[in-house]
Design a protein around this motif. Structure first.
Motif: not given
Length: 350
Positions: A254-264, A311-315, A318-325, A329-330
């Motif tokens: 999850f360290r790859a996500c922390r620059s944008c997302h918080q949890v806890g 799982t599909a979105y994390l992988m 952009r392919g799972y949910l096109p045009n999101n911001r 890359r996955g």
């Protein structure tokens, strides 16, 4: 043989002295007549600094998506895909609202005062080990991506010398000119008073924690209760949730996500929404976050973040949910997706 070598050396030294004298600059007071006036192109090669008012900026431009490609190739090895950093390298993105806390996170978005400093540093010193190898357009693109990773611009933004001054960093107003010579120096240069001092010092409070040597019997009893409770918790049978090993792996991934997302506890929206309670929640669930139209439509369609959807979105976001911001890359490994989901279930709640 030694005489031949000495004579050759003497001839070489004499030739060098003659050449130096022939091209030497005119002598001046206090000087030795050495060197020459720098050429305009030599001065230009050194004069590459950029001021906050834009002076020194070269003509050029670069967009966020080009910057993302360049960032992955030149910067992500040290600073992570999203500026979250790897190892002990500096964090570039995130850290909003942390400067007054116990663990401030000084990033471009949370701390730096001027965008010109970002441009100048990337241009002058990066990439690490290959400094000044980037073209002006590439520097503009990388700086645009840094701005995007700090939620300062949208994903279709293009930075150029024409619009450079339109973007202000959030912490600029908290910087001011150094006034220590006028304010602090006189204050601390005064003679020490040494009069009318307090007769005694009264201790009004103590820091008391249970993981140090107890000072009283009641503290010792409380510490014993904590130890018994901890032992009982360790002896309790494990639940059917994710294993501790999987959760730990998820926390690391999850360290790859922390620059944008918080949890806890205390998680807040930043460049991306906070992820508490995302497991089995409807898409675009975080209150107060401005989602892209793609996510708004997914919520209207009833998308639920179960194991399969996450799982599909994390992988492939952009392919799972096109045009999101989302710029990520996955993940490359489905095992990382499983681990992150386990971490989100336990840390952010289900």
């Amino acid at each position: 043989m030694n005489k031949v070598i000495s004579l050759s050396a003497a001839l070489l030294m004499g030739g060098a002295t003659f050449a130096l004298a022939e091209n030497a600059a005119p002598s001046r007071d206090g000087g030795y007549g050495l060197g020459r006036t720098a050429l305009p192109e030599e001065i230009a090669a050194w004069d590459i600094d950029v001021r906050p008012d834009g002076l020194g900026l070269p003509v050029g431009s670069g967009d966020v998506f080009t910057g993302e490609e360049l960032w992955i190739d030149n910067c992500s090895a040290c600073h992570g895909d999203f500026g979250e950093a790897r190892g002990r390298w500096p964090v570039i993105a995130g850290g909003f609202g942390t400067l007054q806390g116990e663990d401030p996170n000084k990033t471009v978005g949370s701390y730096w005062p001027y965008l010109s400093t970002v441009w100048d540093y990337v241009h002058r010193a990066m990439p690490y080990g290959n400094a000044q190898s980037l073209s002006n357009d590439e520097v503009y693109a990388i700086v645009a991506y840094i701005m995007y990773s700090n939620d300062l611009v949208d994903d279709d933004f293009e930075l150029s010398n024409d619009n450079f001054l339109e973007v202000r960093l959030p912490n600029e107003e908290n910087f001011f000119m150094d006034d220590r010579a006028e304010v602090e120096l006189p204050m601390f240069s005064e003679a020490v008073c040494m009069e009318n001092c307090a007769e005694s010092v009264e201790i009004t409070a103590r820091a008391a924690v249970l993981d140090v040597t107890p000072e009283t019997e009641s503290d010792a009893a409380a510490a014993e209760v904590v130890e018994v409770a901890a032992a009982a918790e360790e002896a309790a049978p494990a639940d059917t949730g994710p294993s501790p090993e999987l959760i730990a792996a998820g926390e690391e991934a999850f360290r790859a996500c922390r620059s944008c997302h918080q949890v806890g506890e205390g998680a807040r929206n930043g460049a991306g929404p906070q992820l508490n309670g995302i497991y089995m929640a409807t898409a675009a669930h975080a209150e107060g976050f401005r989602y892209s139209p793609a996510f708004e439509q997914a919520r209207a369609d009833g998308l639920v973040w179960d194991d399969e959807a996450l799982t599909a979105y994390l992988m492939d976001p952009r392919g799972y949910l096109p045009n999101n911001r989302m710029a990520f890359r996955g993940l490359r490994d489905a095992a990382d997706a499983e681990a992150i989901i386990a971490y989100l279930r336990t840390e952010g709640g289900e």
